[in-house]
Design an enzyme around this catalytic site. Structure first.
Site, PDB file in Angstrom:
ATOM      1  N   SER A   1      39.604  33.104  38.098  1.00 14.71           N
ATOM      2  CA  SER A   1      40.629  32.328  37.222  1.00 14.71           C
ATOM      3  C   SER A   1      40.101  32.559  35.846  1.00 14.71           C
ATOM      4  CB  SER A   1      40.733  31.053  38.329  1.00 14.71           C
ATOM      5  OG  SER A   1      41.629  30.095  37.108  1.00 14.71           O
ATOM      6  N   ARG A   2      40.928  32.806  34.970  1.00 14.72           N
ATOM      7  CA  ARG A   2      40.406  32.788  33.646  1.00 14.72           C
ATOM      8  C   ARG A   2      40.590  31.588  32.861  1.00 14.72           C
ATOM      9  NH1 ARG A   2      43.290  37.765  34.266  1.00 14.72           N
ATOM     10  NH2 ARG A   2      41.738  39.560  34.698  1.00 14.72           N
ATOM     11  N   VAL A   3      41.332  30.779  33.450  1.00 17.79           N
ATOM     12  CA  VAL A   3      41.714  29.542  32.374  1.00 17.79           C
ATOM     13  C   VAL A   3      41.904  28.302  33.465  1.00 17.79           C
ATOM     14  CG1 VAL A   3      43.076  30.498  30.649  1.00 17.79           C
ATOM     15  CG2 VAL A   3      44.274  29.595  32.566  1.00 17.79           C
TER      16      VAL A   3
ATOM     17  N   THR B   1      48.346  38.835  33.950  1.00 18.81           N
ATOM     18  CA  THR B   1      48.350  37.532  34.453  1.00 18.81           C
ATOM     19  C   THR B   1      46.925  36.667  34.144  1.00 18.81           C
ATOM     20  OG1 THR B   1      47.461  38.476  36.695  1.00 18.81           O
ATOM     21  CG2 THR B   1      49.515  37.565  36.480  1.00 18.81           C
ATOM     22  N   ASP B   2      46.711  35.660  34.384  1.00 16.74           N
ATOM     23  CA  ASP B   2      45.491  34.809  33.965  1.00 16.74           C
ATOM     24  C   ASP B   2      44.288  34.791  35.106  1.00 16.74           C
ATOM     25  OD1 ASP B   2      46.760  34.215  31.382  1.00 16.74           O
ATOM     26  OD2 ASP B   2      47.806  32.738  32.648  1.00 16.74           O
TER      27      ASP B   2
END
Length: 597
Positions: free
Chosen positions: A446-448, A420-421
Site C-alpha cells: 500500500s503506497r499511501v 493504482t496506489d
C-alpha cells in the site's frame, strides 16, 4: 460561385405555397453560407400534418408527428418525476404541459445506418457529433458515439438492435451520455443505465450526471489522511487503505477477491460511508448471491449495486463502471465518503476489446486496442480525496483484476498496477493451504495507506510483516531438518501462530480495537505457547473477554485511536489475567479427560 444544394420538403396533404417555400429557402441559405437552394416537394401522409425539410444531413421538423413525439417525451419525463399516487396533481400538470407546450424547431443532424450488428451501428451522414454524444435511432433505441471518423461514426448501442436495419435514420441529440443519480438509489440494484432491476419500482432521481467526467485536478485534491478500514486483520495491519485511495485486489480466479471487497463493504456499517458495488460480466446468479449477502448483513442499507451481467451486450458492460463512478461523484461533491468496487476490470477490458474490434480499430498487444490503458486510467483517476474547500468528500476505489496462473506481468494487470496506489495480491497456493484471505505478504503493498492509519494500529502492527516474511523463508529451509536450535524453534512457533491469527472467516470483519488487542498480544509473544489448532478458538475467547469485561480499554482505543505505553501495559495485563483463567480451565479439562480414561 455559390454552391447549389438540393432540399427535400415532405408534406402531408396540402402542398406549401410559393411564399412558404421562399421563407424556407432563406432559412436554409443562412444555414449553409448563402448556398443556392433548390426545393423538391414530396407528399408523405405518414407525417400527419405540417411538413419536414431535409437538406444535406440536416433536418427541420414542423410536422404533427414531430410535435407529438416531442410532447410524448415531455409527458414521459413529467410522469417519472411525479409521485404515482398523486393522480389529481398529475392530471393538472399534464394539462398545463399540453397548453404551454411549444414545438422546438431546431435543425437536427440526421444520418443513416450503413451497418449494424453485435451492439454496434455505423452511421453515415452525421459529420459534427462529439465523442460520447447520444444518438437516437428511429425505433427509439439510443446509442453513444464511440468512434468518429471522416466518413462515418461508430455508435455503441444501449438497447436491442433488432429494430435497426441498414438505412434506418439516426438523429443527433446534442446531449452527452449520462445517468440518473440521487439518494434514492441507495439500497437498490440498477443496470448500467441506472434503471432498477430489483423489482422494487421506479427510482426518483435527484439529477443527471455524465458517465464520462474529467478527474479532479491536483489543486482540487488533498492527501489521503483518513483510514478506510476493511475489518480484515491482514490488510488493515500491513496494507492499510485510506479514504481516497485506489487499492487493487489481484489474483487468480476463485482466490477470494470478491470476498475481500464484500467484507470491506460490510465493515462500513455505521461509518457514514456510501458503498457502490459494480458487477461487470458476472453471472446473474452470482450478483443475486452477493445482494443476498449484503441484505443479510444489513450492508444493503448503504449500498448501491450496479449490475451488468454476462448476458448483457458489450456496450453495457463497458459503460457500467463509468455509471457507477458517476453515482459515486454525486455523493463525493456532497462531501460524503464513498467506497466503490469494480468487479472486475479484466472483464471490462475484454468487453472494450470486443467493441474496438467490431469498430475496426487496430488490435495491439494481446489484441487489446492501443488506448486500453487510458480506458482504466480515466476511470480510476476520478477516485480521490477532495480538498476541504470543496467539501472534503472522497471516493475510495477497490478495482479487481483476475490473473492467469499468478502472472502479474500480463498486459491488463501491469496497466492497472501502474495506475493504482498499491495492490493486494492473493496467491492460489496460500488459498489451497487453507490461508483465507490468501494475501501474499511479499507482493502486496500500500503506497499511501499508512499515512491514514490510526496511531494505535501503526504502533501495534510493529514488525508483523517482517516476522511473517522471515517465517515463510525459514519454513522453506527447515522443513526437512529435524535438529533445530531453540531460537529457530521460537521463530517458527511465533510465525505459525501469526499465520493462524491472520485467518479470518467470511462476513466477520474485526473492529479497530479488536485488531489492536490481537496484535499487541501476538507481538508480545503472549500467544506463542498456544497450540496452532487452538489459536482461532483462543482469539475468539480473548476478544469476547475484552468486549464484555474490559469495555473501558476497548472504548479508549476506539475514541482516541492511540496506543500509549500505559494502555499497552493494561492490555497485556488483561491478556495475562485471561491466560491464567484459560490455562486453569485447560488443566481441569486435561485432568477430567485423564480421570475418565
Amino acid at each position: 460561385m455559390s454552391e447549389t444544394l438540393k432540399a427535400k420538403l415532405r408534406y402531408a396533404s396540402t402542398p406549401p405555397s410559393s411564399e412558404q417555400i421562399e421563407k424556407i429557402k432563406k432559412i436554409l441559405e443562412k444555414k449553409f453560407d448563402d448556398a443556392v437552394i433548390e426545393v423538391e416537394t414530396i407528399e408523405d401522409p405518414s407525417i400527419g400534418g405540417g411538413f419536414v425539410v431535409s437538406c444535406k444531413n440536416f433536418e427541420y421538423d414542423w410536422s404533427d408527428a414531430g410535435r407529438a413525439k416531442q410532447l410524448r417525451a415531455e409527458l414521459n419525463n413529467l410522469s417519472k418525476k411525479t409521485e404515482e399516487h398523486d393522480t389529481g396533481r398529475i392530471i393538472s400538470m399534464l394539462g398545463n404541459k399540453v397548453v404551454d407546450f411549444k414545438l422546438q424547431v431546431e435543425d437536427r443532424e440526421v444520418g443513416t445506418v450503413t451497418w449494424v450488428g453485435d451492439g454496434i451501428a455505423n452511421v453515415d451522414g452525421i459529420e459534427h457529433a462529439f465523442y460520447g454524444e447520444i444518438i437516437e435511432f428511429e425505433d427509439g433505441t439510443r446509442g453513444m458515439a464511440q468512434d468518429i471518423r471522416s466518413d462515418h461514426i461508430g455508435c455503441i448501442l444501449f438497447g436491442n438492435d433488432a429494430g435497426i436495419r441498414q438505412g434506418t435514420r439516426a438523429v443527433r441529440t446534442y446531449k452527452e451520455a449520462g445517468i440518473p443519480v440521487g439518494e434514492a438509489f441507495v439500497g437498490r440494484v440498477v443496470d448500467a443505465l441506472g434503471s432498477p432491476v430489483d423489482g422494487l419500482g421506479e427510482i426518483k432521481e435527484t439529477e443527471y450526471r455524465p458517465v464520462e467526467q474529467p478527474a479532479p485536478g491536483i489543486v482540487e485534491r488533498q492527501s489521503v489522511n483518513e483510514p478506510m478500514e476493511t475489518g480484515i486483520l491482514s490488510i488493515d495491519t500491513m496494507f492499510p487503505i485510506g479514504r481516497g485511495q485506489r487499492e487493487l485486489i489481484i489474483g487468480d480466479r476463485q482466490t477470494g477477491k470478491t470476498s475481500i471487497a464484500l467484507d470491506a463493504i460490510i465493515n462500513q456499517k455505521g461509518k457514514n460511508v456510501i458503498c457502490i458495488y459494480v458487477a461487470i460480466g458476472q453471472k446473474a446468479s452470482t450478483v443475486a448471491k452477493i445482494v443476498q449477502t449484503l441484505k443479510k448483513t444489513g450492508a444493503m442499507d448503504y449500498t448501491i449495486v450496479v449490475s451488468s451481467t454476462a448476458s448483457d451486450m458489450a456496450p453495457l458492460q463497458y459503460i457500467a463502471p463509468y455509471s457507477g463512478t458517476a453515482m459515486a461523484e454525486f455523493f463525493l461533491h456532497d462531501g460524503k465518503d464513498v467506497l466503490i468496487v469494480y468487479d472486475d476490470l479484466s472483464k471490462h477490458a475484454v468487453a472494450y476489446r470486443a467493441l474496438s474490434l467490431l469498430l475496426e480499430r487496430s488490435p495491439g498487444r494481446e489484441a487489446y486496442p492501443g488506448d486500453v490503458f487510458y480506458l482504466h486510467s480515466r476511470l480510476l483517476e476520478r477516485s480521490c480525496k477532495l480538498s476541504s474547500e470543496l467539501g472534503g468528500g472522497s471516493i475510495t476505489a477497490l478495482p479487481i483484476i483476475e490473473t492467469l496462473g499468478g502472472d502479474v506481468s500480463a498486459y491488463i494487470p501491469t496497466n492497472v498496477i501502474s495506475i493504482t496506489d498499491g495492490q493486494i495480491f492473493l496467491e492460489s497456493d496460500l488459498f489451497f493451504e487453507g490461508m483465507r484471505p490468501a494475501v501474499n505478504v511479499g507482493l502486496s503493498v500500500s503506497r499511501v495507506g499508512s499515512a491514514a492509519q490510526t496511531k494505535a494500529m501503526k504502533k501495534s502492527a510493529g514488525s508483523i510483516r517482517v516476522d511473517l516474511a522471515q517465517y515463510r523463508e525459514m519454513a522453506v529451509f527447515t522443513q526437512f531438518s529435524s535438529d533445530l536450535d531453540e531460537t529457530t524453534k521460537n521463530q517458527l512457533r511465533h510465525g505459525s501462530v501469526l499465520m493462524e491469527l491472520l485467518k479470518q472467516p467470511l462476513e466477520h470483519p474485526l473492529k479497530m480495537h479488536e485488531q489492536v488487542i490481537i496484535l499487541v498480544a501476538a507481538n508480545a509473544g503472549r500467544l506463542d505457547l498456544v497450540p496452532v489448532k487452538r489459536v482461532r478458538d483462543y482469539k475468539e475467547k480473548l476478544l469476547n473477554y475484552f468486549n464484555t469485561e474490559q469495555g473501558e480499554i476497548c472504548e479508549e482505543l476506539e475514541k482516541s485511536g492511540e496506543l500509549s505505553d500505559q494502555l499497552k501495559k493494561r492490555i497485556l495485563d488483561s491478556v495475562d489475567a485471561f491466560n491464567d483463567v484459560e490455562n486453569k480451565q485447560l488443566k481441569e479439562e486435561i485432568e477430567i479427560a485423564h480421570g475418565n480414561n
